[in-house]
Motif scaffolding. Structure first.
Motif, PDB file in Angstrom:
ATOM      1  N   ARG A  19     -31.786 -34.440  87.939  1.00 25.91           N
ATOM      2  CA  ARG A  19     -31.730 -35.081  86.629  1.00 25.91           C
ATOM      3  C   ARG A  19     -33.002 -34.734  85.839  1.00 25.91           C
ATOM      4  O   ARG A  19     -34.001 -35.447  85.941  1.00 25.91           O
ATOM      5  N   ARG A  77     -35.707 -34.351  82.834  1.00 23.56           N
ATOM      6  CA  ARG A  77     -36.116 -35.244  81.748  1.00 23.56           C
ATOM      7  C   ARG A  77     -36.507 -34.432  80.522  1.00 23.56           C
ATOM      8  O   ARG A  77     -36.998 -33.325  80.638  1.00 23.56           O
ATOM      9  N   THR A  86     -35.861 -33.980  75.902  1.00 22.99           N
ATOM     10  CA  THR A  86     -34.845 -33.936  74.850  1.00 22.99           C
ATOM     11  C   THR A  86     -34.646 -32.548  74.251  1.00 22.99           C
ATOM     12  O   THR A  86     -33.853 -32.389  73.332  1.00 22.99           O
ATOM     13  N   ALA A 132     -30.908 -31.392  74.254  1.00 21.81           N
ATOM     14  CA  ALA A 132     -29.851 -32.252  73.689  1.00 21.81           C
ATOM     15  C   ALA A 132     -29.182 -31.532  72.519  1.00 21.81           C
ATOM     16  O   ALA A 132     -29.835 -30.787  71.807  1.00 21.81           O
ATOM     17  N   PRO A 133     -27.899 -31.673  72.350  1.00 21.25           N
ATOM     18  CA  PRO A 133     -26.975 -32.515  73.089  1.00 21.25           C
ATOM     19  C   PRO A 133     -26.334 -31.831  74.301  1.00 21.25           C
ATOM     20  O   PRO A 133     -25.519 -32.444  74.973  1.00 21.25           O
ATOM     21  N   ARG A 164     -28.683 -34.072  78.020  1.00 21.52           N
ATOM     22  CA  ARG A 164     -29.519 -35.196  77.596  1.00 21.52           C
ATOM     23  C   ARG A 164     -30.439 -35.588  78.754  1.00 21.52           C
ATOM     24  O   ARG A 164     -30.136 -35.323  79.926  1.00 21.52           O
ATOM     25  N   SER A 165     -31.546 -36.211  78.437  1.00 18.06           N
ATOM     26  CA  SER A 165     -32.514 -36.615  79.448  1.00 18.06           C
ATOM     27  C   SER A 165     -31.835 -37.436  80.541  1.00 18.06           C
ATOM     28  O   SER A 165     -31.086 -38.370  80.257  1.00 18.06           O
ATOM     29  N   ARG A 166     -32.087 -37.027  81.788  1.00 18.80           N
ATOM     30  CA  ARG A 166     -31.621 -37.711  83.003  1.00 18.80           C
ATOM     31  C   ARG A 166     -30.132 -37.514  83.314  1.00 18.80           C
ATOM     32  O   ARG A 166     -29.606 -38.166  84.209  1.00 18.80           O
ATOM     33  N   GLN A 167     -29.446 -36.633  82.580  1.00 18.99           N
ATOM     34  CA  GLN A 167     -28.071 -36.318  82.975  1.00 18.99           C
ATOM     35  C   GLN A 167     -28.115 -35.492  84.257  1.00 18.99           C
ATOM     36  O   GLN A 167     -29.052 -34.706  84.483  1.00 18.99           O
ATOM     37  N   ARG A 210     -33.474 -26.606  70.418  1.00 18.25           N
ATOM     38  CA  ARG A 210     -34.066 -27.110  69.171  1.00 18.25           C
ATOM     39  C   ARG A 210     -34.663 -25.989  68.328  1.00 18.25           C
ATOM     40  O   ARG A 210     -35.346 -26.254  67.352  1.00 18.25           O
ATOM     41  N   ASP A 221     -23.240 -33.562  84.294  1.00 17.13           N
ATOM     42  CA  ASP A 221     -22.506 -34.801  84.580  1.00 17.13           C
ATOM     43  C   ASP A 221     -21.080 -34.524  85.053  1.00 17.13           C
ATOM     44  O   ASP A 221     -20.128 -35.191  84.654  1.00 17.13           O
TER      45      ASP A 221
END
Length: 120
Positions: A20, A22, A24, A27-28, A31-34, A81, A101
């Motif tokens: 998982r 950490r 951003t 994203a998308p 995502r953090s911790r997915q 980004r 996920d």
């Protein structure tokens, strides 16, 4: 050794790992911790938009392939980004994100390295 380095070492030895990450910057897409699943990759099969676990300028990233230089066996790594991390050799691309996920990443399964190199 950080978590990302530890995961890269396992993938380099041929393991498929789940962790998982950490942050951003992806994203998308991530995502953090997915929960992500990363498998060993055949770098010669990479395409733009693949998410790879790679070392660039001494730092480990789980970021996008943003450019390919097949003649020099290297890829450019960027976040989601708009920031480019830099170029790295195929040898420093350890794995490909095959799912986030539990949702498969399109086409990633066809890029998994089937065997571990003799020196790996």
């Amino acid at each position: 050794m950080g978590m990302m380095d530890s995961m890269a070492a396992k993938v380099a030895r041929g393991a498929t790992v789940e962790f998982r990450p950490r942050g951003t910057s992806m994203a998308p897409l991530i995502r953090s911790r997915q929960l992500v699943t990363v498998a060993p990759v055949d770098p010669a099969r990479l395409a733009l938009g693949d998410i790879v676990l790679a070392r660039v300028a001494g730092k480990m990233y789980l970021h996008l392939v943003s450019a390919l230089d097949v003649t020099r066996s290297r890829v450019q790594i960027s976040n989601n980004r708009g920031r480019t991390n830099g170029w790295t050799s195929y040898a420093r691309v350890y794995g490909i994100c095959v799912s986030v996920d539990g949702v498969p990443r399109p086409g990633a399964g066809r890029k998994i390295r089937e065997s571990v190199p003799a020196d790996g």
